[in-house]
Write a protein that holds these residues in place. Sequence first.
Motif, PDB file in Angstrom:
ATOM      1  N   UNK A 248       0.827  -1.198   0.000  1.00  0.00           N
ATOM      2  CA  UNK A 248       0.000   0.000   0.000  1.00  0.00           C
ATOM      3  C   UNK A 248       0.861   1.248   0.000  1.00  0.00           C
ATOM      4  N   UNK A 249       0.282   2.365  -0.426  1.00  0.00           N
ATOM      5  CA  UNK A 249       1.003   3.633  -0.460  1.00  0.00           C
ATOM      6  C   UNK A 249       0.117   4.732   0.112  1.00  0.00           C
ATOM      7  N   UNK A 250       0.736   5.678   0.780  1.00  0.00           N
ATOM      8  CA  UNK A 250       0.036   6.840   1.317  1.00  0.00           C
ATOM      9  C   UNK A 250       0.717   8.090   0.787  1.00  0.00           C
ATOM     10  N   UNK A 251      -0.082   9.071   0.396  1.00  0.00           N
ATOM     11  CA  UNK A 251       0.441  10.257  -0.267  1.00  0.00           C
ATOM     12  C   UNK A 251       0.482  11.449   0.687  1.00  0.00           C
ATOM     13  N   UNK A 252       1.517  12.262   0.517  1.00  0.00           N
ATOM     14  CA  UNK A 252       1.624  13.498   1.292  1.00  0.00           C
ATOM     15  C   UNK A 252       2.330  14.548   0.444  1.00  0.00           C
ATOM     16  N   UNK A 253       2.150  15.809   0.813  1.00  0.00           N
ATOM     17  CA  UNK A 253       2.775  16.911   0.088  1.00  0.00           C
ATOM     18  C   UNK A 253       3.764  17.621   0.997  1.00  0.00           C
ATOM     19  N   UNK A 254       4.881  18.033   0.406  1.00  0.00           N
ATOM     20  CA  UNK A 254       5.858  18.890   1.079  1.00  0.00           C
ATOM     21  C   UNK A 254       5.734  20.266   0.434  1.00  0.00           C
ATOM     22  N   UNK A 255       5.270  21.251   1.205  1.00  0.00           N
ATOM     23  CA  UNK A 255       5.077  22.612   0.711  1.00  0.00           C
ATOM     24  C   UNK A 255       6.253  23.460   1.197  1.00  0.00           C
ATOM     25  N   UNK A 256       6.922  24.144   0.275  1.00  0.00           N
ATOM     26  CA  UNK A 256       8.095  24.940   0.636  1.00  0.00           C
ATOM     27  C   UNK A 256       7.955  26.371   0.117  1.00  0.00           C
ATOM     28  N   UNK A 257       8.598  27.264   0.815  1.00  0.00           N
ATOM     29  CA  UNK A 257       8.646  28.668   0.424  1.00  0.00           C
ATOM     30  C   UNK A 257       9.574  29.398   1.382  1.00  0.00           C
ATOM     31  N   UNK A 258       9.651  30.705   1.234  1.00  0.00           N
ATOM     32  CA  UNK A 258      10.493  31.505   2.132  1.00  0.00           C
ATOM     33  C   UNK A 258       9.643  32.017   3.273  1.00  0.00           C
ATOM     34  N   UNK A 259      10.024  31.662   4.499  1.00  0.00           N
ATOM     35  CA  UNK A 259       9.276  32.077   5.665  1.00  0.00           C
ATOM     36  C   UNK A 259       9.366  33.574   5.912  1.00  0.00           C
ATOM     37  N   UNK A 260       8.548  34.039   6.830  1.00  0.00           N
ATOM     38  CA  UNK A 260       8.548  35.458   7.161  1.00  0.00           C
ATOM     39  C   UNK A 260       9.893  35.914   7.712  1.00  0.00           C
ATOM     40  N   UNK A 261      10.675  34.971   8.263  1.00  0.00           N
ATOM     41  CA  UNK A 261      11.983  35.303   8.814  1.00  0.00           C
ATOM     42  C   UNK A 261      13.089  35.240   7.762  1.00  0.00           C
ATOM     43  N   UNK A 262      12.734  34.983   6.487  1.00  0.00           N
ATOM     44  CA  UNK A 262      13.732  34.915   5.430  1.00  0.00           C
ATOM     45  C   UNK A 262      14.462  33.597   5.349  1.00  0.00           C
ATOM     46  N   UNK A 263      14.028  32.594   6.127  1.00  0.00           N
ATOM     47  CA  UNK A 263      14.620  31.253   6.118  1.00  0.00           C
ATOM     48  C   UNK A 263      13.664  30.325   5.366  1.00  0.00           C
ATOM     49  N   UNK A 264      14.188  29.380   4.562  1.00  0.00           N
ATOM     50  CA  UNK A 264      13.298  28.428   3.896  1.00  0.00           C
ATOM     51  C   UNK A 264      12.363  27.747   4.891  1.00  0.00           C
ATOM     52  N   UNK A 265      11.124  27.551   4.469  1.00  0.00           N
ATOM     53  CA  UNK A 265      10.114  26.964   5.338  1.00  0.00           C
ATOM     54  C   UNK A 265       9.539  25.719   4.673  1.00  0.00           C
ATOM     55  N   UNK A 266       9.254  24.700   5.481  1.00  0.00           N
ATOM     56  CA  UNK A 266       8.682  23.452   4.976  1.00  0.00           C
ATOM     57  C   UNK A 266       7.446  23.106   5.795  1.00  0.00           C
ATOM     58  N   UNK A 267       6.343  22.843   5.124  1.00  0.00           N
ATOM     59  CA  UNK A 267       5.118  22.369   5.769  1.00  0.00           C
ATOM     60  C   UNK A 267       4.691  21.070   5.097  1.00  0.00           C
ATOM     61  N   UNK A 268       4.144  20.146   5.863  1.00  0.00           N
ATOM     62  CA  UNK A 268       3.680  18.870   5.307  1.00  0.00           C
ATOM     63  C   UNK A 268       2.162  18.815   5.329  1.00  0.00           C
ATOM     64  N   UNK A 269       1.594  18.159   4.319  1.00  0.00           N
ATOM     65  CA  UNK A 269       0.145  18.011   4.203  1.00  0.00           C
ATOM     66  C   UNK A 269      -0.162  16.558   3.887  1.00  0.00           C
TER      67      UNK A 269
END
Length: 387
Positions: A248-269
Amino acid sequence: MSTPRTHRALAGLACAALALVALPVTTAQASAASSAGAPSPSTSHSTAEKIQDALARKTAASLGDAPWSAQLRSASLRSTAVDLLELSRRADAPAGRRMESAVAEANKDLAAAKGLGAGTGSLLRIRLADPSMRAGLAKGVKPLVAAAAQDDDRSSVTAYDGAGRRHKLDANRTPDRPVYLIDIDTSKALAAGLDILDRELAKAGLSVPALQKPVAQGTSGAAASGVWTTKITSIGVADDQEPWFKGGAETYAIVTGWGQDGVPRVDTVQMPYLDDDGKTYYPNQVLVKWFNYKYNLADVVLMEDDGDTNYKALAQAIATALLTLTDQGVYAPLVDAVLAAIPDSWYTDDPDYVDSWYSLSKQDQGRRNGASGNGWMTVEPYFVEQF
């Protein structure tokens, strides 16, 4: 159409170009991202399958105990997947009781291979490889036992009988004889894994909670306050014609962008609904929360856990890559850095990487095809009102 391997090679070149103009963020952040003794993502796949294969051999040998074999058969006919640890704990037959310790040890080893904590619980289950095998199993045909494999590209699958003999099964043809597959509860593993991933990324400073700043929707005096997001209205991935032996497989997303502090940010969904290739889903799920980001652009990488993902290693690999980049005052995509951090083995025969999307904006609306041509989604701006 570009393949995942080609896309990754291009990603590596782009990431190298970004690194030429980037500086390390801080010594502390770099240290947090590359702590000593980190597990190797590239070995996770082989380790997970070896654990399942060893348990398949032991399970096949245990089927010589008729009462235990009958208990397993009955449970498999009642359910599409059976928690093997729970079933062995309830066993009255000696072989079933002996299996309990073997399954418990395999669970412990598997959790370690996936970078999960000891408290994750039972991850191993057993199921029939195909519904067409139910009739033969019900009639008493002796089943074989095999590990649910993660690799699509193979010509044969090794299964075991009660005498310990190996049987090479054609990977391209569903066997006529019943086959039990030792599989991983990827839904449970993904939920636990994303918790690990988020915690590791937070320790590295890549998912620091952002201050939500409510904004007004529209300009009227009665406008509601809230935050802007991007919502997935529909989504699908190409039909891969997965073979009978697949886990079986389960899907997820890695969302990236530049955070408000100017550091790369990663969120998972997490996307637990995205089960079948070639099917359209309508989740109405929030994908990007724009208050987390400095710029009006974000990137998305769609991944699957089909049993072999080591979440701690994945978090450390991503953090190590992203923390070499600094904000240059203009938006720079982070997809390439994430893809370059993922081990080569996850692009070879494995569906861990699904697709990626560059430069989603808050205003985007409509269909967006993935960069590798394997996935698509329709999105729209969505304003989340405050109570």
